[in-house]
Design a protein around this motif. Structure first.
Motif, PDB file in Angstrom:
ATOM      1  N   GLY A 210     -12.751  -1.363  -6.337  1.00 27.41           N
ATOM      2  CA  GLY A 210     -13.544  -0.698  -7.369  1.00 27.41           C
ATOM      3  C   GLY A 210     -12.737   0.346  -8.119  1.00 27.41           C
ATOM      4  N   VAL A 211     -11.965   1.173  -7.382  1.00 27.69           N
ATOM      5  CA  VAL A 211     -11.142   2.205  -8.009  1.00 27.69           C
ATOM      6  C   VAL A 211     -10.042   1.565  -8.859  1.00 27.69           C
ATOM      7  CG1 VAL A 211      -9.475   4.051  -7.562  1.00 27.69           C
ATOM      8  CG2 VAL A 211     -11.636   3.979  -6.303  1.00 27.69           C
ATOM      9  N   ALA A 212      -9.386   0.523  -8.326  1.00 24.00           N
ATOM     10  CA  ALA A 212      -8.315  -0.151  -9.064  1.00 24.00           C
ATOM     11  C   ALA A 212      -8.847  -0.771 -10.357  1.00 24.00           C
ATOM     12  CB  ALA A 212      -7.660  -1.218  -8.187  1.00 24.00           C
ATOM     13  N   CYS A 213     -10.017  -1.387 -10.280  1.00 22.60           N
ATOM     14  CA  CYS A 213     -10.621  -1.973 -11.487  1.00 22.60           C
ATOM     15  C   CYS A 213     -10.967  -0.893 -12.508  1.00 22.60           C
ATOM     16  CB  CYS A 213     -11.883  -2.753 -11.117  1.00 22.60           C
ATOM     17  SG  CYS A 213     -11.564  -4.318 -10.263  1.00 22.60           S
ATOM     18  N   THR A 214     -11.420   0.248 -12.017  1.00 19.72           N
ATOM     19  CA  THR A 214     -11.739   1.353 -12.913  1.00 19.72           C
ATOM     20  C   THR A 214     -10.482   1.867 -13.613  1.00 19.72           C
ATOM     21  OG1 THR A 214     -13.615   2.012 -11.551  1.00 19.72           O
ATOM     22  CG2 THR A 214     -12.726   3.668 -13.031  1.00 19.72           C
ATOM     23  N   MET A 215      -9.395   2.060 -12.849  1.00 17.73           N
ATOM     24  CA  MET A 215      -8.128   2.500 -13.440  1.00 17.73           C
ATOM     25  C   MET A 215      -7.670   1.530 -14.525  1.00 17.73           C
ATOM     26  SD  MET A 215      -5.965   3.695 -10.073  1.00 17.73           S
ATOM     27  CE  MET A 215      -6.333   5.215  -9.170  1.00 17.73           C
ATOM     28  N   ALA A 216      -7.739   0.229 -14.218  1.00 13.51           N
ATOM     29  CA  ALA A 216      -7.292  -0.778 -15.176  1.00 13.51           C
ATOM     30  C   ALA A 216      -8.180  -0.786 -16.415  1.00 13.51           C
ATOM     31  CB  ALA A 216      -7.294  -2.154 -14.513  1.00 13.51           C
ATOM     32  N   THR A 217      -9.493  -0.718 -16.209  1.00 11.19           N
ATOM     33  CA  THR A 217     -10.434  -0.748 -17.332  1.00 11.19           C
ATOM     34  C   THR A 217     -10.201   0.430 -18.276  1.00 11.19           C
ATOM     35  OG1 THR A 217     -12.115  -1.871 -15.987  1.00 11.19           O
ATOM     36  CG2 THR A 217     -12.872  -0.702 -17.964  1.00 11.19           C
ATOM     37  N   GLU A 218     -10.098   1.630 -17.710  1.00  8.99           N
ATOM     38  CA  GLU A 218      -9.960   2.824 -18.544  1.00  8.99           C
ATOM     39  C   GLU A 218      -8.612   2.848 -19.265  1.00  8.99           C
ATOM     40  OE1 GLU A 218     -10.842   6.257 -16.186  1.00  8.99           O
ATOM     41  OE2 GLU A 218     -12.928   5.663 -15.871  1.00  8.99           O
ATOM     42  N   ALA A 219      -7.545   2.455 -18.566  1.00  4.61           N
ATOM     43  CA  ALA A 219      -6.225   2.447 -19.214  1.00  4.61           C
ATOM     44  C   ALA A 219      -6.192   1.451 -20.367  1.00  4.61           C
ATOM     45  CB  ALA A 219      -5.147   2.102 -18.185  1.00  4.61           C
ATOM     46  N   LEU A 220      -6.715   0.261 -20.153  1.00  2.00           N
ATOM     47  CA  LEU A 220      -6.680  -0.771 -21.188  1.00  2.00           C
ATOM     48  C   LEU A 220      -7.552  -0.400 -22.385  1.00  2.00           C
ATOM     49  CD1 LEU A 220      -6.744  -3.958 -18.927  1.00  2.00           C
ATOM     50  CD2 LEU A 220      -4.793  -3.029 -20.192  1.00  2.00           C
ATOM     51  N   LEU A 221      -8.742   0.147 -22.120  1.00  2.11           N
ATOM     52  CA  LEU A 221      -9.642   0.504 -23.220  1.00  2.11           C
ATOM     53  C   LEU A 221      -9.089   1.662 -24.049  1.00  2.11           C
ATOM     54  CD1 LEU A 221     -13.186   0.173 -21.577  1.00  2.11           C
ATOM     55  CD2 LEU A 221     -12.125  -1.343 -23.257  1.00  2.11           C
ATOM     56  N   LEU A 222      -8.531   2.669 -23.395  1.00  5.13           N
ATOM     57  CA  LEU A 222      -7.976   3.799 -24.133  1.00  5.13           C
ATOM     58  C   LEU A 222      -6.729   3.398 -24.925  1.00  5.13           C
ATOM     59  CD1 LEU A 222      -8.403   6.740 -21.594  1.00  5.13           C
ATOM     60  CD2 LEU A 222      -9.613   6.412 -23.748  1.00  5.13           C
ATOM     61  N   THR A 223      -5.891   2.555 -24.325  1.00  5.44           N
ATOM     62  CA  THR A 223      -4.712   2.064 -25.049  1.00  5.44           C
ATOM     63  C   THR A 223      -5.138   1.225 -26.247  1.00  5.44           C
ATOM     64  OG1 THR A 223      -3.429   2.051 -22.997  1.00  5.44           O
ATOM     65  CG2 THR A 223      -2.544   0.794 -24.835  1.00  5.44           C
ATOM     66  N   ALA A 224      -6.167   0.399 -26.044  1.00  2.00           N
ATOM     67  CA  ALA A 224      -6.684  -0.415 -27.153  1.00  2.00           C
ATOM     68  C   ALA A 224      -7.224   0.477 -28.271  1.00  2.00           C
ATOM     69  CB  ALA A 224      -7.777  -1.351 -26.651  1.00  2.00           C
ATOM     70  N   ALA A 225      -7.882   1.575 -27.892  1.00  2.00           N
ATOM     71  CA  ALA A 225      -8.403   2.501 -28.911  1.00  2.00           C
ATOM     72  C   ALA A 225      -7.266   3.116 -29.724  1.00  2.00           C
ATOM     73  CB  ALA A 225      -9.230   3.596 -28.241  1.00  2.00           C
ATOM     74  N   LEU A 226      -6.165   3.463 -29.039  1.00  4.53           N
ATOM     75  CA  LEU A 226      -5.012   4.039 -29.749  1.00  4.53           C
ATOM     76  C   LEU A 226      -4.315   3.018 -30.632  1.00  4.53           C
ATOM     77  CD1 LEU A 226      -3.456   6.288 -26.957  1.00  4.53           C
ATOM     78  CD2 LEU A 226      -4.387   7.069 -29.141  1.00  4.53           C
ATOM     79  N   LEU A 227      -4.346   1.740 -30.241  1.00  5.33           N
ATOM     80  CA  LEU A 227      -3.664   0.694 -30.996  1.00  5.33           C
ATOM     81  C   LEU A 227      -4.542   0.057 -32.066  1.00  5.33           C
ATOM     82  CD1 LEU A 227      -1.762  -1.096 -28.088  1.00  5.33           C
ATOM     83  CD2 LEU A 227      -0.742   0.284 -29.910  1.00  5.33           C
ATOM     84  N   SER A 228      -5.829   0.418 -32.083  1.00  8.07           N
ATOM     85  CA  SER A 228      -6.748  -0.221 -33.030  1.00  8.07           C
ATOM     86  C   SER A 228      -6.468   0.253 -34.461  1.00  8.07           C
ATOM     87  CB  SER A 228      -8.191   0.120 -32.652  1.00  8.07           C
ATOM     88  OG  SER A 228      -8.448   1.487 -32.895  1.00  8.07           O
ATOM     89  N   ARG A 229      -7.002  -0.481 -35.422  1.00  3.48           N
ATOM     90  CA  ARG A 229      -6.822  -0.125 -36.831  1.00  3.48           C
ATOM     91  C   ARG A 229      -7.537   1.177 -37.181  1.00  3.48           C
ATOM     92  NH1 ARG A 229      -4.305  -4.081 -39.512  1.00  3.48           N
ATOM     93  NH2 ARG A 229      -4.344  -6.192 -38.650  1.00  3.48           N
ATOM     94  N   SER A 230      -8.575   1.533 -36.403  1.00  5.17           N
ATOM     95  CA  SER A 230      -9.309   2.772 -36.664  1.00  5.17           C
ATOM     96  C   SER A 230      -8.762   3.947 -35.858  1.00  5.17           C
ATOM     97  CB  SER A 230     -10.792   2.577 -36.324  1.00  5.17           C
ATOM     98  OG  SER A 230     -10.948   2.211 -34.950  1.00  5.17           O
ATOM     99  N   SER A 231      -7.627   3.751 -35.199  1.00  8.47           N
ATOM    100  CA  SER A 231      -7.045   4.808 -34.380  1.00  8.47           C
ATOM    101  C   SER A 231      -6.685   6.025 -35.232  1.00  8.47           C
ATOM    102  CB  SER A 231      -5.784   4.299 -33.683  1.00  8.47           C
ATOM    103  OG  SER A 231      -5.081   5.359 -33.059  1.00  8.47           O
ATOM    104  N   PRO A 232      -6.893   7.238 -34.692  1.00  6.76           N
ATOM    105  CA  PRO A 232      -6.483   8.438 -35.433  1.00  6.76           C
ATOM    106  C   PRO A 232      -4.968   8.624 -35.472  1.00  6.76           C
ATOM    107  CG  PRO A 232      -7.304   9.039 -33.262  1.00  6.76           C
ATOM    108  CD  PRO A 232      -7.579   7.573 -33.430  1.00  6.76           C
ATOM    109  N   LEU A 233      -4.238   7.820 -34.685  1.00  9.09           N
ATOM    110  CA  LEU A 233      -2.780   7.874 -34.672  1.00  9.09           C
ATOM    111  C   LEU A 233      -2.212   6.512 -35.061  1.00  9.09           C
ATOM    112  CD1 LEU A 233      -2.170   9.855 -31.364  1.00  9.09           C
ATOM    113  CD2 LEU A 233      -1.959  10.710 -33.695  1.00  9.09           C
TER     114      LEU A 233
END
Length: 470
Positions: A210-233
């Motif tokens: 459960g913890v490992a899945c949570t780490m993976a989910t949060e890392a992937l979603l946050l990285t995707a947010a930074l890489l998205s076209r609507s990213s502030p960076l």
């Protein structure tokens, strides 16, 4: 002397209210985010405790080690927040993106460098550190770490990505992602710990998944947010140097320069977090000399106080981001004002909790135990914790604000003095030498917060942090 007309004070009051609004807009999602990160471990412990006592005992080992490792090594993300926020304040989004990009790559590499040797040496290391824990407890702790450690690089990426977004002023995306992560943790852990849906009951291994899945989910979603076209960076753009002269450096050199800026701030923050945890382990060792009931009572007290500390950290994240942005915009006066406003808001919030600690200690402690001896110990110590709250609020916010400003070396020096000298020395003197027990422990920790507040206030007032290059 002529007094100021009330109408003449109106602009200052409006400006103060506007700053408070900015702080709160960043702080409340950061507070909720911190609470949700802690909830991942608390939920796992709660479920495992219902599964078996041996499994819960193993969580005291592996859960604490995991939290310590993530807490210490993710301290490098302080550099990410400082450099990203400073660059955003200066209007240089390309430099902010370069810092975020370099931080993510470094976090992934650092996670692998930390996890691999721990994974190889896990079993012998736990047996050496906990010789009296029992073979079954150590075996289950080893099994937990064998699942969580491979996901450790993703936990470091999550911390770096969240700090990059917070540096831009986006604390809501990390909150939304942490909410999803908690839902994943609850669902996966509940199914695998107890063996629902026709799956075998895995106990502590299920909590680890459960913890490992949570780490993976949060890392992937946050990285995707930074890489998205609507990213502030603009992370998807080609790396470029900042808008200084000679800004046509090749991409590898631009990335290296960005990482160097991050690490200049991050390394003292890493040393500070290491010193804090070293002091905390000594602090826990002193409490261990007071007996099992005192240890259990202290755990209940820490659980009660954790809401306060995490709230202070949320205000600190807002202070660090806004102070760095103001310094990047070459407005040191505004940076100082926003730091003071954030500290004041945290003091008000935590003082309210402190009043509750003082007037209703027993109902708060009953949420964790009904043992009469534990309650008696806790009721004597919780009013001392109430005194500490405004000082903890100020010191936490001011420390994180100064880190955001890039002054991590001074915060490191203050931590070394207060954690290793004042807290450890005071706790030993009051709790053991003078025989005040658990109350002495909390007087020692309160002395730490008072000392830390005084030193950080002096550093803030001196103002050298306003001129630091990041």
């Amino acid at each position: 002397m002529k007094s100021e007309h009330p109408l003449e004070c109106a602009p200052a009051l409006r400006e103060g209210a506007a700053l408070a609004g900015q702080v709160w807009r960043l702080a409340w999602p950061a507070i909720a985010h911190m609470l949700l990160l802690t909830l991942v471990f608390l939920v796992g412990r709660g479920m495992v405790g219902r599964y078996s006592t041996t499994a819960l005992a193993s969580m005291q080992i592996c859960g604490t080690l995991t939290w310590t490792i993530v807490s210490v090594f993710s301290a490098t993300s302080a550099g990410t927040l400082a450099v990203v926020a400073r660059s955003v304040g200066a209007g240089d989004r390309a430099a902010a993106a370069a810092a975020a990009r370099a931080s993510l790559v470094f976090a992934l590499a650092l996670g692998a460098a930390v996890a691999l040797p721990l994974l190889v040496a896990c079993g012998p290391l736990l047996r050496a550190l906990f010789p009296h824990a029992g073979a079954e407890v150590v075996a289950q702790a080893t099994a937990y770490l064998g699942i969580v450690l491979p996901a450790l690089p993703l936990a470091f990426v999550e911390a770096a990505a969240a700090s990059a977004l917070q540096g831009v002023g986006d604390t809501r995306t990390p909150l939304a992602v942490a909410t999803i992560g908690n839902l994943v943790n609850v669902a996966v852990s509940a199914v695998l710990i107890f063996g629902h849906l026709g799956l075998p009951a895995l106990g502590v291994r299920g909590a680890a998944v459960g913890v490992a899945c949570t780490m993976a989910t949060e890392a992937l979603l946050l990285t995707a947010a930074l890489l998205s076209r609507s990213s502030p960076l603009p992370l998807r753009a080609a790396p470029a140097a900042s808008a200084a002269p000679r800004d046509a450096r090749p991409a590898p050199r631009a990335n290296a320069a960005a990482l160097a800026r991050v690490l200049r701030v991050a390394l003292p923050a890493f040393a500070e977090r290491s010193a804090y945890h070293a002091g905390y382990m000594g602090f826990v060792a002193v409490i261990g000399l007071l007996g099992a009931t005192a240890m259990a009572a202290n755990q209940a007290l820490i659980a009660v106080e954790s809401v306060c500390f995490l709230s202070a950290e949320g205000f600190g994240i807002a202070a660090g981001a806004l102070m760095a942005q103001r310094l990047g915009a070459r407005s040191p006066r505004d940076a100082a004002r926003v730091g003071l406003v954030a500290a004041l808001m945290a003091i008000v919030a935590l003082s309210a909790f402190g009043v509750l600690f003082a007037v209703a200690p027993r109902p708060l402690l009953l949420a964790f135990s009904s043992d009469p001896e534990l309650l008696a110990l806790g009721e004597r110590a919780l009013p001392v914790a109430a005194v500490a709250q405004p000082f903890m609020a100020f010191a936490t916010v001011m420390g994180m604000g100064l880190r955001g400003a890039g002054d991590t070396r001074t915060v490191l020096a203050v931590t070394l003095v207060c954690s290793l000298v004042v807290r450890l020395g005071g706790t030993w003197l009051l709790a053991v030498t003078l025989g005040h027990g658990l109350v002495g422990v909390w007087i020692g920790s309160t002395a730490d917060w008072i000392c830390r507040s005084a030193l950080l206030a002096a550093v803030f007032a001196r103002g050298r942090w306003k001129t630091l290059a990041v």
